[in-house]
Motif scaffolding. Structure first.
Motif, PDB file in Angstrom:
ATOM      1  N   ASP A 133      -2.874   9.736  15.721  1.00  8.04           N
ATOM      2  CA  ASP A 133      -1.947   9.982  13.925  1.00  8.04           C
ATOM      3  C   ASP A 133      -0.799   8.516  14.211  1.00  8.04           C
ATOM      4  O   ASP A 133      -0.350   8.475  13.346  1.00  8.04           O
ATOM      5  CB  ASP A 133      -0.994  11.360  14.642  1.00  8.04           C
ATOM      6  N   ARG A 134       0.135   8.261  14.905  1.00  8.72           N
ATOM      7  CA  ARG A 134       0.855   7.817  15.184  1.00  8.72           C
ATOM      8  C   ARG A 134       0.449   5.970  14.900  1.00  8.72           C
ATOM      9  O   ARG A 134       1.463   6.119  13.859  1.00  8.72           O
ATOM     10  CB  ARG A 134       2.232   7.534  16.366  1.00  8.72           C
ATOM     11  N   LEU A 135      -0.449   6.091  15.283  1.00  6.92           N
ATOM     12  CA  LEU A 135      -1.180   4.824  15.514  1.00  6.92           C
ATOM     13  C   LEU A 135      -1.951   4.675  13.659  1.00  6.92           C
ATOM     14  O   LEU A 135      -0.933   3.394  13.034  1.00  6.92           O
ATOM     15  CB  LEU A 135      -1.686   4.132  15.988  1.00  6.92           C
ATOM     16  N   GLU A 136      -1.888   5.234  12.953  1.00  6.67           N
ATOM     17  CA  GLU A 136      -2.447   5.990  11.571  1.00  6.67           C
ATOM     18  C   GLU A 136      -1.425   5.884  10.358  1.00  6.67           C
ATOM     19  O   GLU A 136      -1.273   4.792   9.947  1.00  6.67           O
ATOM     20  CB  GLU A 136      -3.156   6.740  11.589  1.00  6.67           C
ATOM     21  N   LEU A 137      -0.679   6.730  11.035  1.00  6.93           N
ATOM     22  CA  LEU A 137       0.825   6.682  10.636  1.00  6.93           C
ATOM     23  C   LEU A 137       1.387   5.053  10.402  1.00  6.93           C
ATOM     24  O   LEU A 137       2.142   4.500   9.094  1.00  6.93           O
ATOM     25  CB  LEU A 137       1.588   7.936  10.511  1.00  6.93           C
ATOM     26  N   LEU A 138       1.924   4.941  11.668  1.00  8.50           N
ATOM     27  CA  LEU A 138       2.196   3.506  11.609  1.00  8.50           C
ATOM     28  C   LEU A 138       1.438   1.884   9.976  1.00  8.50           C
ATOM     29  O   LEU A 138       2.476   1.708  10.019  1.00  8.50           O
ATOM     30  CB  LEU A 138       2.678   2.941  13.087  1.00  8.50           C
ATOM     31  N   ALA A 139       0.397   2.134  10.532  1.00 11.77           N
ATOM     32  CA  ALA A 139      -0.289   1.396  10.103  1.00 11.77           C
ATOM     33  C   ALA A 139       0.139   1.778   8.126  1.00 11.77           C
ATOM     34  O   ALA A 139       0.500   0.771   7.922  1.00 11.77           O
ATOM     35  CB  ALA A 139      -1.897   1.120  10.860  1.00 11.77           C
ATOM     36  N   LEU A 140       0.471   2.782   7.589  1.00  9.50           N
ATOM     37  CA  LEU A 140      -0.533   2.791   6.407  1.00  9.50           C
ATOM     38  C   LEU A 140       1.319   3.000   5.918  1.00  9.50           C
ATOM     39  O   LEU A 140       1.281   2.289   4.915  1.00  9.50           O
ATOM     40  CB  LEU A 140      -0.134   4.384   6.276  1.00  9.50           C
ATOM     41  N   ILE A 141       2.488   2.920   6.828  1.00 14.88           N
ATOM     42  CA  ILE A 141       3.975   2.174   6.376  1.00 14.88           C
ATOM     43  C   ILE A 141       3.656   0.869   6.784  1.00 14.88           C
ATOM     44  O   ILE A 141       4.249   0.371   5.588  1.00 14.88           O
ATOM     45  CB  ILE A 141       4.913   3.008   7.374  1.00 14.88           C
ATOM     46  N   ALA A 142       2.903   0.412   7.463  1.00 17.45           N
ATOM     47  CA  ALA A 142       3.174  -1.390   7.002  1.00 17.45           C
ATOM     48  C   ALA A 142       2.588  -1.831   6.474  1.00 17.45           C
ATOM     49  O   ALA A 142       3.455  -3.061   5.787  1.00 17.45           O
ATOM     50  CB  ALA A 142       2.886  -2.087   9.364  1.00 17.45           C
ATOM     51  N   VAL A 143       1.397  -1.723   6.089  1.00 19.64           N
ATOM     52  CA  VAL A 143       0.570  -1.966   4.914  1.00 19.64           C
ATOM     53  C   VAL A 143       1.529  -2.360   3.346  1.00 19.64           C
ATOM     54  O   VAL A 143       2.010  -3.363   2.837  1.00 19.64           O
ATOM     55  CB  VAL A 143      -0.759  -1.238   4.393  1.00 19.64           C
ATOM     56  N   ALA A 144       2.288  -0.995   2.568  1.00 15.66           N
ATOM     57  CA  ALA A 144       3.734  -0.380   2.409  1.00 15.66           C
ATOM     58  C   ALA A 144       4.314  -1.825   2.705  1.00 15.66           C
ATOM     59  O   ALA A 144       5.220  -2.072   1.380  1.00 15.66           O
ATOM     60  CB  ALA A 144       3.937   0.540   2.010  1.00 15.66           C
ATOM     61  N   MET A 145       4.760  -1.991   3.586  1.00 15.57           N
ATOM     62  CA  MET A 145       6.539  -2.769   3.516  1.00 15.57           C
ATOM     63  C   MET A 145       5.410  -4.088   3.233  1.00 15.57           C
ATOM     64  O   MET A 145       5.903  -5.431   3.162  1.00 15.57           O
ATOM     65  CB  MET A 145       6.494  -2.440   5.189  1.00 15.57           C
ATOM     66  N   GLY A 146       4.097  -4.629   3.946  1.00 17.38           N
ATOM     67  CA  GLY A 146       3.776  -6.281   3.628  1.00 17.38           C
ATOM     68  C   GLY A 146       3.437  -5.949   1.840  1.00 17.38           C
ATOM     69  O   GLY A 146       4.143  -7.465   1.552  1.00 17.38           O
ATOM     70  N   ILE A 147       3.426  -5.034   1.201  1.00 16.99           N
ATOM     71  CA  ILE A 147       3.227  -5.559   0.054  1.00 16.99           C
ATOM     72  C   ILE A 147       4.256  -5.139  -0.906  1.00 16.99           C
ATOM     73  O   ILE A 147       4.703  -6.287  -1.653  1.00 16.99           O
ATOM     74  CB  ILE A 147       2.243  -4.341  -1.002  1.00 16.99           C
ATOM     75  N   GLN A 148       5.292  -4.703  -0.128  1.00 15.54           N
ATOM     76  CA  GLN A 148       6.633  -5.447  -0.788  1.00 15.54           C
ATOM     77  C   GLN A 148       7.238  -5.927  -0.253  1.00 15.54           C
ATOM     78  O   GLN A 148       7.579  -6.875  -0.811  1.00 15.54           O
ATOM     79  CB  GLN A 148       7.151  -4.513  -0.075  1.00 15.54           C
ATOM     80  N   GLY A 149       6.811  -7.169   1.154  1.00 19.82           N
ATOM     81  CA  GLY A 149       8.206  -8.317   1.065  1.00 19.82           C
ATOM     82  C   GLY A 149       6.830  -9.544   0.579  1.00 19.82           C
ATOM     83  O   GLY A 149       7.419 -10.348   0.042  1.00 19.82           O
ATOM     84  N   ARG A 150       5.547  -9.112  -0.069  1.00 18.46           N
ATOM     85  CA  ARG A 150       5.186 -10.271  -0.284  1.00 18.46           C
ATOM     86  C   ARG A 150       5.307 -10.391  -2.281  1.00 18.46           C
ATOM     87  O   ARG A 150       5.080 -11.476  -2.628  1.00 18.46           O
ATOM     88  CB  ARG A 150       2.875 -10.093  -0.073  1.00 18.46           C
ATOM     89  N   ILE A 151       5.177  -8.648  -2.676  1.00 22.12           N
ATOM     90  CA  ILE A 151       5.328  -8.998  -4.039  1.00 22.12           C
ATOM     91  C   ILE A 151       6.448  -9.630  -4.726  1.00 22.12           C
ATOM     92  O   ILE A 151       6.851 -10.057  -5.823  1.00 22.12           O
ATOM     93  CB  ILE A 151       4.698  -7.772  -5.114  1.00 22.12           C
ATOM     94  N   ARG A 152       8.108  -9.224  -3.714  1.00 22.34           N
ATOM     95  CA  ARG A 152       9.389  -9.765  -4.502  1.00 22.34           C
ATOM     96  C   ARG A 152       9.606 -11.439  -3.359  1.00 22.34           C
ATOM     97  O   ARG A 152       9.655 -11.379  -2.234  1.00 22.34           O
ATOM     98  CB  ARG A 152      10.028  -8.554  -3.908  1.00 22.34           C
ATOM     99  N   ALA A 153       9.547 -11.755  -4.756  1.00 22.15           N
ATOM    100  CA  ALA A 153      10.327 -13.391  -4.599  1.00 22.15           C
ATOM    101  C   ALA A 153      11.774 -12.833  -3.429  1.00 22.15           C
ATOM    102  O   ALA A 153      11.848 -14.080  -2.395  1.00 22.15           O
ATOM    103  CB  ALA A 153      10.171 -14.355  -5.361  1.00 22.15           C
ATOM    104  N   THR A 154      12.976 -12.028  -3.860  1.00 19.55           N
ATOM    105  CA  THR A 154      13.648 -11.602  -2.799  1.00 19.55           C
ATOM    106  C   THR A 154      13.470 -10.817  -1.974  1.00 19.55           C
ATOM    107  O   THR A 154      12.966  -9.514  -1.803  1.00 19.55           O
ATOM    108  CB  THR A 154      15.017 -11.549  -4.090  1.00 19.55           C
ATOM    109  N   PRO A 155      13.909 -11.604  -0.572  1.00 21.87           N
ATOM    110  CA  PRO A 155      13.310 -10.750   0.632  1.00 21.87           C
ATOM    111  C   PRO A 155      14.064  -9.417   0.434  1.00 21.87           C
ATOM    112  O   PRO A 155      15.668  -9.118  -0.037  1.00 21.87           O
ATOM    113  CB  PRO A 155      14.141 -11.760   1.740  1.00 21.87           C
TER     114      PRO A 155
END
Length: 217
Positions: free
Chosen positions: A119-141
């Protein structure tokens, strides 16, 4: 390679969105670090350091697997963000809605107290994907701040501050505030701790979508 095509935060509305996304990042990373297992969802520099320490036989048991999960998931999120913004040409609100949906799913999952490593790994993966999207779609970090802090301190030292430095400092404060609110939630309402990141992300989505919708009317 083309750069993100999104706003860099010159407009005050976008600056508020950046500030809220920074708070969401701080909240997400705090939740993952405290509740999932001593790794980060968005700060990949810290994860690489943890991976190196684990390779040397130092650190918490099982941290290497969690770090690798975070790195792969974050990278997948970046790939999704790049595809959505550059190939599909999705508008910013739609991409932010994708991030909000992932964080909301994680929050609903987090309401059930996590008991297993899977469960921890799956939850981590879900949140990390969201953070990856956020990191890429904004030009300002909005989810890694070493460069932001370095630039701000350098300008202050050289007395070459600009008008946007107040917003830069605000983003640094926001990430701390998001982490602090999550830590308080973990202490007093653990089942809802994952939901702290959702509120500022929703706020950023509203800022980036509602004014545009109103301007069309």
């Amino acid at each position: 390679m083309s750069t993100p095509t999104l706003l860099t935060g010159r407009d005050p509305r976008s600056e508020w969105a950046l500030l809220l996304l920074s708070a969401a990042s701080g909240a997400a990373d705090a939740f993952v670090f405290i509740c999932v297992g001593q790794v980060f969802a968005g700060v990949m520099t810290g994860n690489l350091v943890l991976l190196g320490a684990s390779a040397a036989g130092v650190g918490e048991h099982g941290v290497a697997l969690r770090v690798i999960t975070a790195l792969v998931s974050y990278g997948f999120g970046v790939m999704c963000g790049a595809w959505m913004s550059e190939r599909l040409q999705w508008p910013l609100p739609v991409m932010l809605l994708t991030e909000v949906a992932l964080l909301a799913a994680a929050a609903l999952w987090g309401l059930d107290l996590i008991t297993s490593d899977g469960d921890r790994l799956e939850l981590l993966a879900l949140i990390a994907v969201a953070m990856g999207i956020q990191g890429r779609i904004r030009a300002t970090p909005t989810n890694y701040f070493t460069g932001t802090l370095t630039s701000l301190v350098s300008r202050v030292t050289l007395r070459s501050r600009n008008q946007g430095d107040g917003w830069v400092a605000g983003r640094l404060i926001a990430v701390v505030a998001g982490a602090a609110l999550t830590a308080l939630a973990v202490r007093f309402w653990p089942g809802a701790a994952a939901a702290v990141a959702v509120a500022p992300a929703v706020g950023a989505l509203l800022i980036e979508s509602l004014p545009r919708r109103l301007s069309r009317g």
